[in-house]
Design an enzyme around this catalytic site. Structure first.
Site, PDB file in Angstrom:
ATOM      1  N   ASP A  37       2.879 -25.618 -26.930  1.00  0.00           N
ATOM      2  CA  ASP A  37       1.628 -25.386 -26.212  1.00  0.00           C
ATOM      3  C   ASP A  37       1.078 -26.731 -25.742  1.00  0.00           C
ATOM      4  OD1 ASP A  37      -0.629 -22.865 -26.243  1.00  0.00           O
ATOM      5  OD2 ASP A  37      -1.359 -24.877 -25.793  1.00  0.00           O
ATOM      6  N   ILE A  38       0.579 -26.741 -24.508  1.00  0.00           N
ATOM      7  CA  ILE A  38       0.096 -27.981 -23.901  1.00  0.00           C
ATOM      8  C   ILE A  38      -1.211 -28.463 -24.547  1.00  0.00           C
ATOM      9  CG2 ILE A  38      -1.316 -27.056 -21.998  1.00  0.00           C
ATOM     10  CD1 ILE A  38       0.378 -28.862 -20.109  1.00  0.00           C
ATOM     11  N   ASN A  97      -2.704 -12.818 -27.876  1.00  0.00           N
ATOM     12  CA  ASN A  97      -3.925 -12.438 -27.178  1.00  0.00           C
ATOM     13  C   ASN A  97      -3.581 -11.453 -26.069  1.00  0.00           C
ATOM     14  OD1 ASN A  97      -5.353 -14.262 -28.773  1.00  0.00           O
ATOM     15  ND2 ASN A  97      -4.994 -15.943 -27.355  1.00  0.00           N
ATOM     16  N   HIS A 110       2.959 -13.731 -24.304  1.00  0.00           N
ATOM     17  CA  HIS A 110       3.395 -14.869 -25.123  1.00  0.00           C
ATOM     18  C   HIS A 110       2.869 -14.704 -26.535  1.00  0.00           C
ATOM     19  CE1 HIS A 110      -0.382 -15.926 -23.106  1.00  0.00           C
ATOM     20  NE2 HIS A 110      -0.702 -16.608 -24.203  1.00  0.00           N
ATOM     21  N   HIS A 112       1.820 -16.876 -29.763  1.00  0.00           N
ATOM     22  CA  HIS A 112       1.510 -18.215 -30.278  1.00  0.00           C
ATOM     23  C   HIS A 112       2.040 -18.312 -31.701  1.00  0.00           C
ATOM     24  CE1 HIS A 112      -1.845 -19.406 -27.426  1.00  0.00           C
ATOM     25  NE2 HIS A 112      -1.834 -18.109 -27.214  1.00  0.00           N
TER      26      HIS A 112
HETATM   27  P1  AMP Z   1      -3.773 -17.391 -24.070  1.00  0.00           P
HETATM   28  O1  AMP Z   1      -5.253 -17.602 -24.209  1.00  0.00           O
HETATM   29  O2  AMP Z   1      -3.183 -16.666 -25.243  1.00  0.00           O
HETATM   30  O3  AMP Z   1      -3.400 -16.772 -22.748  1.00  0.00           O
HETATM   31  O4  AMP Z   1      -3.171 -18.840 -24.169  1.00  0.00           O
HETATM   32  C1  AMP Z   1      -2.468 -19.488 -23.160  1.00  0.00           C
HETATM   33  C2  AMP Z   1      -1.926 -20.743 -23.787  1.00  0.00           C
HETATM   34  O5  AMP Z   1      -1.043 -21.330 -22.864  1.00  0.00           O
HETATM   35  C3  AMP Z   1      -3.005 -21.794 -24.113  1.00  0.00           C
HETATM   36  O6  AMP Z   1      -2.942 -22.113 -25.494  1.00  0.00           O
HETATM   37  C4  AMP Z   1      -2.622 -22.976 -23.213  1.00  0.00           C
HETATM   38  O7  AMP Z   1      -2.848 -24.217 -23.834  1.00  0.00           O
HETATM   39  C5  AMP Z   1      -1.145 -22.727 -22.966  1.00  0.00           C
HETATM   40  N1  AMP Z   1      -0.632 -23.288 -21.713  1.00  0.00           N
HETATM   41  C6  AMP Z   1      -1.138 -23.144 -20.485  1.00  0.00           C
HETATM   42  N2  AMP Z   1      -0.380 -23.784 -19.572  1.00  0.00           N
HETATM   43  C7  AMP Z   1       0.646 -24.340 -20.260  1.00  0.00           C
HETATM   44  C8  AMP Z   1       1.778 -25.136 -19.886  1.00  0.00           C
HETATM   45  N3  AMP Z   1       2.010 -25.489 -18.638  1.00  0.00           N
HETATM   46  N4  AMP Z   1       2.625 -25.531 -20.868  1.00  0.00           N
HETATM   47  C9  AMP Z   1       2.408 -25.187 -22.149  1.00  0.00           C
HETATM   48  N5  AMP Z   1       1.365 -24.426 -22.565  1.00  0.00           N
HETATM   49  C10 AMP Z   1       0.495 -24.022 -21.627  1.00  0.00           C
END
Ligand code: AMP
Ligand code: ZN
Length: 123
Positions: A37-38, A97, A110, A112
């Protein structure tokens, strides 16, 4: 006829799955990708995605049982490989989520996986 969309050109995780946007990969096979995760909440925080574009848990059908099952079985193995401590003293949180009320920001399914010693930045 129902058209099943396997990839969405506007989806950031489809672009990561296609190698069009870089990601720090943890695992990859023909159907599944895992990457860091970024904005990590904790010492270990990576995401597992099906490469196929499924917007969320809400769209799952029987045709997705195999790939989702494989992701869940893979998650504990990757957690240990990425530095989570073994159960029960260690462990991790698995979070998926779903929808706006569920806090979903990226609409490509996805999982986490969040772990490592506390305190965490979030959660
Ligand atoms: P959600 O709220 O479950 O949709 O979480 C989306 C997750 O994706 C967040 O924790 C972000 O930090 C992560 N995210 C968004 N863009 C990227 C990316 N390019 N690379 C890695 N993680 C990402
Ligand atoms: Zn997608």
């Amino acid at each position: 006829m129902t058209v099943v969309k396997h990839s969405d050109p506007n989806c950031i995780f489809c672009k990561i799955a296609a190698g069009q946007i870089p990601a720090q990969k943890v695992y990859e096979d023909a159907d599944i990708l895992a990457f860091h995760d970024i904005q990590p909440w904790a010492p270990v925080h990576f995401l597992l995605i099906p490469k196929m574009h499924i917007p969320s848990m809400a769209q799952l059908g029987p045709e997705h049982q195999e790939v989702l099952g494989r992701m869940m079985v893979l998650a504990p193995r990757l957690a240990l490989e990425q530095g989570c401590q073994p159960y029960p003293e260690g462990g991790y949180r698995i979070l998926c989520n779903t929808g706006v009320h569920g806090g979903q920001e990226v609409h490509h399914l996805h999982i986490h996986l969040i772990g490592g010693p506390r305190p965490w930045r979030k959660g």
